[in-house]
Design an enzyme around this catalytic site. Structure first.
Site, PDB file in Angstrom:
ATOM      1  CG  HIS A 262      -1.779   1.221   1.298  1.00 39.71           C
ATOM      2  ND1 HIS A 262      -2.916   1.346   0.544  1.00 39.71           N
ATOM      3  CD2 HIS A 262      -1.675   2.361   2.009  1.00 39.71           C
ATOM      4  CE1 HIS A 262      -3.482   2.510   0.790  1.00 39.71           C
ATOM      5  NE2 HIS A 262      -2.745   3.151   1.677  1.00 39.71           N
ATOM      6  CG  ASP A 264      -0.868   6.405   1.777  1.00 39.27           C
ATOM      7  OD1 ASP A 264      -1.964   5.967   1.407  1.00 39.27           O
ATOM      8  OD2 ASP A 264      -0.446   6.302   2.946  1.00 39.27           O
ATOM      9  CG  ASP A 374      -5.458   3.833   4.218  1.00 43.42           C
ATOM     10  OD1 ASP A 374      -5.914   3.663   5.362  1.00 43.42           O
ATOM     11  OD2 ASP A 374      -4.570   4.659   3.964  1.00 43.42           O
ATOM     12  CG  HIS A 579      -6.635   7.154   0.579  1.00 48.48           C
ATOM     13  ND1 HIS A 579      -6.386   6.146  -0.321  1.00 48.48           N
ATOM     14  CD2 HIS A 579      -5.739   6.982   1.574  1.00 48.48           C
ATOM     15  CE1 HIS A 579      -5.393   5.406   0.121  1.00 48.48           C
ATOM     16  NE2 HIS A 579      -4.973   5.891   1.265  1.00 48.48           N
TER      17      HIS A 579
END
Length: 1013
Positions: A262, A264, A374, A579
């Site tokens: 993951h 970001d 997330d 996000h």
């Protein structure tokens, strides 16, 4: 038998930590290291390779915040190591216990080929297996000294979140750079002991299996020669084989593991650093795929693939090969893992359109599922949007973070506002960075809500955010846990395989209806208000540009539709819906760049719109309405003169002196236009708003009450607003001036000025226009508060059982009471352009042009009446991770709309966000399309993405009821098809009398592809 559990457990832990783990590398020789500090921003490999390097000693501090240091490492494999597995092992001086968001490096060969990354829990680079002996090793290592913004557990603000304030003091101390022998037998022993010890500790004290493992470990440790761990490792492993080979129970839970990282797209680092993080992690992943044939890696976010394609072509080629081999699984089908609440409906559609097209174009793969582990809650339009994009399943994990209520399902059908359902899963392992520890395996089984109905769950494994992704150690754990007594079973497989098996096993899974509301991170609806405003403005400017470009393409000879420019601008906006960008939870650097990007996007979109309008011909002045409804309202001409005009939906009209229904009068602090009568009190609040049509007072108490709350959440400053914020506040009632600033038959306006707090000021202009019941409150804030939130309250005299808030392609109803803990937890919620309150026969809407967060509450007055209050969240002042978040100027408008139906709220929401445009134009073409039928709302008008010249129209039913009507075109219509979001035909549309016949269920989204005659 005496209980010796404690002795055994402590013995095993010490021998493992101090003897076995430290013997994994049997011998080392140091590299010779030189260093070059790149000036400023990162440089290409070619520039670094040509730089002048200085000798560098281990133990030397290096790396200013956000800097890049290149290290040249040279060494030779000793000849006596022939036949052994040899690796480079590099410790940049990693700190803390988080494997991401700190020092990272990418190791290159001297010809520029990226080999593999070096991360805190992934420090090796394979040199030879087996070694020949005598090989020369020559690397160039690009090391990033990213600061750990999470240091001190987010306890205090830090200047490290922007290179402009971070300073230049070195952050890390280089510990080691060695060529080493990996003792594979000791390495495997290390993993054997880890897996067994962790499983043992998770089993119950009365479970025979726990004691069996304990005594097996105890006996095995007797065989460990402390003076020759390597020589005795095989014997120890043989002793452990019986307990490692016992199969799992027939009813054991099955965990489908899939590699994951993951990353970001921006958060505690800027976008430029994410571009490098992806290259590092993806290098690791493709390297791991070479070692493990059974490895499968799921990766979302087409934007990150594009970055690697454009900046690291050799890594991109390796990804393509891994996809062909079936070891790399593109998933998610979105441009980025966007926020789940704030992007507009059309933007969410474009996330899927651009994301899925990228994967189809570059890999020939159509992704089947939505991968959003997330994001901070998920809007109730997602099931329909996802299905229309061709998706079959939905995955997230974040709802497990709920503060108050435990979500009751892990596998379920999620039903959206229109009735569409999508098969959905929350991994009960409760992380998207799993490593198959004993605690994680136990937690997944313990948490799993579907026991008795289903028996499998998903676990994304690997270190994210710069941690380098999955590791060989995690893969080895998965192999040992594939079929082990006392544990859940692990199988590494593609997410599509998991979802197919889960759906087959559990077709009658329970149904959850409506939004997936996260009972945490509620402040993400408000933090970094300028970023949110940039998104809202960009979404509407894109709509305008596409509409007028389509109009010009149809009616202006020689005009060329700007496909490539619009595509690029959409992708920029979609990226910033990630996000941690749009929610306002990133460092200062990210939001500083986001605001600049939005300004550039706006400038370019204004230019594209002006170009399209100009192509329609010059020589007159016309008013252009990009909204989906006909409008009759006051607009200002170029010289500021107000004019009342009537303009058709998606069309234009000449500027003409049309008489309004009734002029505006201004009497002291009273504004009256025959529809509403507004009284402004001496303190600047609205003391009365009377709906003259309904002959009723709208307000139960003074309206537009500005309340300043203390706002210090328990932990995540930029993310959270905790319920105790309501307990301490100051009402801003000391207006320094209340002045009439406009008194015209078409416009009346009163300006209210206030000063408060730490030098903050608010100037609000309360405006009433002829022909409209809408009361606009244009707001200009110079904000200098810290740890505060500013709210604007409208207490209306309504007994509303629920509020309705606009979301993507519709609206959602939420109770105004707090009967249950689920309702009480929704003390701060999100909405888009409007919030509506109503009792039978009468309603009121509060409309905005850039805010998202709000709360709704109600009380019963002494006279027996009910006051329902909606409060907009205007601006916050968190200090972590950006110490200067939201400081400075904010300009936005919100409005009160008395006597509003849902239809009125929808129409005025569009109107406020799509102001009429006055331009020099002579052409008067028919609107591209005209929709007829109550509730039929056109969301987008554009040319088809395949450059065929077909016109694509996306519309939806906006009231929440059935709608019938027609769609007429301003051009000869040769045919019409209903398509999916990617403009692929599903069926022919019915054409009657030259128009497309429409029949929509509540909140249905419909995409039409219109062929021109």
């Amino acid at each position: 038998m005496h209980d010796e559990s404690r002795r055994i457990e402590e013995r095993v832990q010490r021998l493992h930590d101090q003897r076995i783990k430290t013997a994994v590398y049997a011998a080392t020789v140091p590299f010779e290291v030189e260093a070059w500090q790149a000036p400023g921003e990162p440089v290409p490999f070619e520039e670094a390779a040509a730089a002048s390097y200085e000798p560098f000693a281990m133990g030397t501090p290096w790396g200013p915040p956000w800097g890049t240091t290149w290290f040249r490492m040279r060494g030779q494999v000793p000849s006596e190591w022939a036949g052994r597995r040899v690796e480079a092992v590099i410790d940049l001086g990693f700190t803390g216990d988080w494997p991401g968001n700190q020092a990272e490096a990418l190791v290159h060969l001297t010809d520029g080929t990226p080999l593999k990354a070096v991360n805190p829990l992934n420090q090796y680079v394979a040199i030879a297996n087996p070694a020949q002996g005598g090989e020369t090793v020559d690397y160039l290592v690009e090391a990033a000294s990213n600061p750990d913004i999470l240091a001190d557990n987010f306890s205090k603000p830090t200047p490290l979140g922007d290179k402009l304030t971070a300073g230049d003091k070195p952050l890390y101390t280089f510990r080691a750079a060695d060529i080493a022998i990996l003792d594979e037998e000791v390495w495997h022993l290390d993993l054997d002991v880890q897996v067994l010890r962790e499983l043992m500790l998770e089993l119950g004290e009365h479970d025979p299996r726990r004691h069996e493992i304990a005594h097996a470990l105890d006996r095995a440790m007797d065989l460990l020669d402390l003076d020759d761990v390597s020589g005795s490792a095989t014997a120890v492993r043989e002793a452990l084989k019986p307990v490692l080979s016992k199969p799992a129970h027939a009813s054991a839970h099955t965990i489908s593991g899939v590699g994951h990282a993951h990353i970001d797209s921006a958060w505690l680092w800027p976008i430029r650093e994410t571009k490098r993080k992806t290259s590092r992690t993806f290098s690791n992943v493709t390297s791991l795929a070479d070692e493990y044939d059974d490895f499968i890696f799921a990766c979302s976010q087409a934007q990150q693939y594009e970055w690697v394609r454009d900046n690291y072509p050799k890594v991109w080629a390796r990804i393509q090969e891994s996809v062909k081999n079936g070891q790399w699984a593109p998933v998610g089908g979105m441009w980025v893992e966007s926020d789940g609440n704030l992007p507009g409906g059309e933007a969410v559609a474009r996330q899927f359109i651009h994301g899925k097209r990228f994967f189809m174009d570059h890999f020939g793969i159509e992704t089947k599922g939505v991968w959003l582990p997330d994001s901070f809650g998920y809007n109730a339009a997602y099931p329909q949007i996802a299905k229309l994009a061709g998706n079959e399943w939905f995955l997230t994990q974040k709802i497990s973070w709920n503060q108050t209520n435990k979500f009751p399902h892990h596998t379920f059908w999620w039903e959206g506002i229109d009735g569409t359902r999508i098969f959905t899963h929350f991994p009960p392992v409760d992380t998207y960075n799993a490593r198959f520890s004993g605690e994680e395996m136990s937690r997944a089984v313990r948490n799993y809500s579907e026991k008795g109905g289903a028996s499998r769950s998903l676990a994304p494994f690997g270190w994210g955010d710069g941690g380098g992704g999955p590791t060989r150690e995690i893969m080895e754990r998965a192999r040992r846990l594939a079929d082990l007594e006392g544990s859940a079973k692990v199988v590494v497989e593609h997410p599509d395989e998991f979802f197919a098996k889960a759906r087959e096993e559990y077709p009658d899974a329970p149904v959850w209806v409506g939004e997936l509301y996260l009972e945490l991170h509620r402040a993400t609806y408000t933090s970094q208000a300028r970023t949110k405003q940039g998104n809202r403005r960009s979404e509407h400017l894109l709509r305008e540009a596409e509409l007028w470009a389509t109009t010009a393409a149809l009616h202006a000879p020689g005009y060329t539709y700007p496909h490539e420019k619009l595509d690029r601008l959409w992708k920029t906006v979609l990226l910033h819906q990630f996000h941690d960008i749009l929610p306002g939870s990133s460092i200062a650097w990210v939001h500083r760049e986001a605001e600049a990007e939005y300004a550039r996007v706006a400038q370019e979109l204004h230019a594209l719109t002006a170009e399209a309008v100009a192509a329609l011909g010059a020589g007159g002045t016309r008013v252009f309405n990009a909204g989906p409804y006909d409008r009759a309202e006051v607009v200002r001409t170029a010289d500021g003169t107000p004019v009342y005009v009537r303009v058709p939906a998606s069309g234009s009209a000449p500027v003409a002196d049309t008489a309004p229904p009734q002029p505006v009068t201004v009497d002291g602090r009273v504004l009256d236009n025959g529809l509403v009568r507004v009284e402004v009190a001496e303190d600047g609040t609205l003391s009365s708003v009377r709906d003259l049509r309904a002959a009723r007072e709208v307000l139960a108490e003074p309206g537009n009450l500005l309340r300043l709350h203390t706002d210090l959440p328990n932990y995540w400053d930029a993310w959270d607003i905790d319920k105790h914020y309501k307990n301490r506040y100051t009402d801003l009632l000391d207006a320094s001036s209340v002045t009439v600033v406009e008194q015209d038959p078409l416009i009346g306006a009163i300006r209210v000025e206030r000063s408060f707090g730490k030098g903050s000021t608010i100037t609000q202009t309360i405006t009433v226009r002829a022909g409209s019941p809408r009361i606009d409150i244009e707001t200009d804030i110079d904000w200098h508060e810290t740890e505060k939130i500013l709210k604007a309250a409208f207490p209306v005299d309504l007994r509303a059982p629920h509020s309705s808030a606009e979301i993507q392609f519709g609206h959602i109803q939420r109770p105004t009471h707090t009967n249950t803990s689920w309702e009480a937890a929704r003390f701060e919620v999100s909405g888009h352009r409007w919030v509506h309150l109503a009792e039978p026969g009468y309603g009121v809407a509060v409309i905005n042009d850039s805010t998202y967060g709000h709360d709704v509450s109600r009380t019963v007055r002494e006279d027996g009446g009910t006051t329902t209050t909606v409060r907009l969240s205007l601006v916050r002042a968190p200090r972590i991770p950006d110490p200067e978040a939201d400081q400075g100027r904010h300009r936005f408008t919100y409005a009160l709309l008395p006597g509003a139906t849902i239809e009125d709220a929808v129409a005025e929401g569009y109107a406020l966000n799509l102001p009429l445009r006055v331009a020099d134009a002579a052409g008067a073409p028919e609107p591209v399309v005209s929709a007829e039928g109550e509730g039929v709302t056109v969301e987008a008008v554009k040319l088809a993405d395949d450059a065929s010249g077909d016109v694509v129209v996306r519309l939806y039913e906006s009231r929440g009821g059935r709608a019938t009507g027609t769609l007429r075109t301003g051009f000869p219509l040769a045919g019409a098809q209903i398509t999916d979001l990617l403009e692929r035909p599903l069926q022919d549309a019915e054409i009657t009398d030259g128009a497309v016949a429409l029949a929509l269920r509540p909140f249905q989204i419909l995409t039409l592809r219109l062929r021109r005659g």
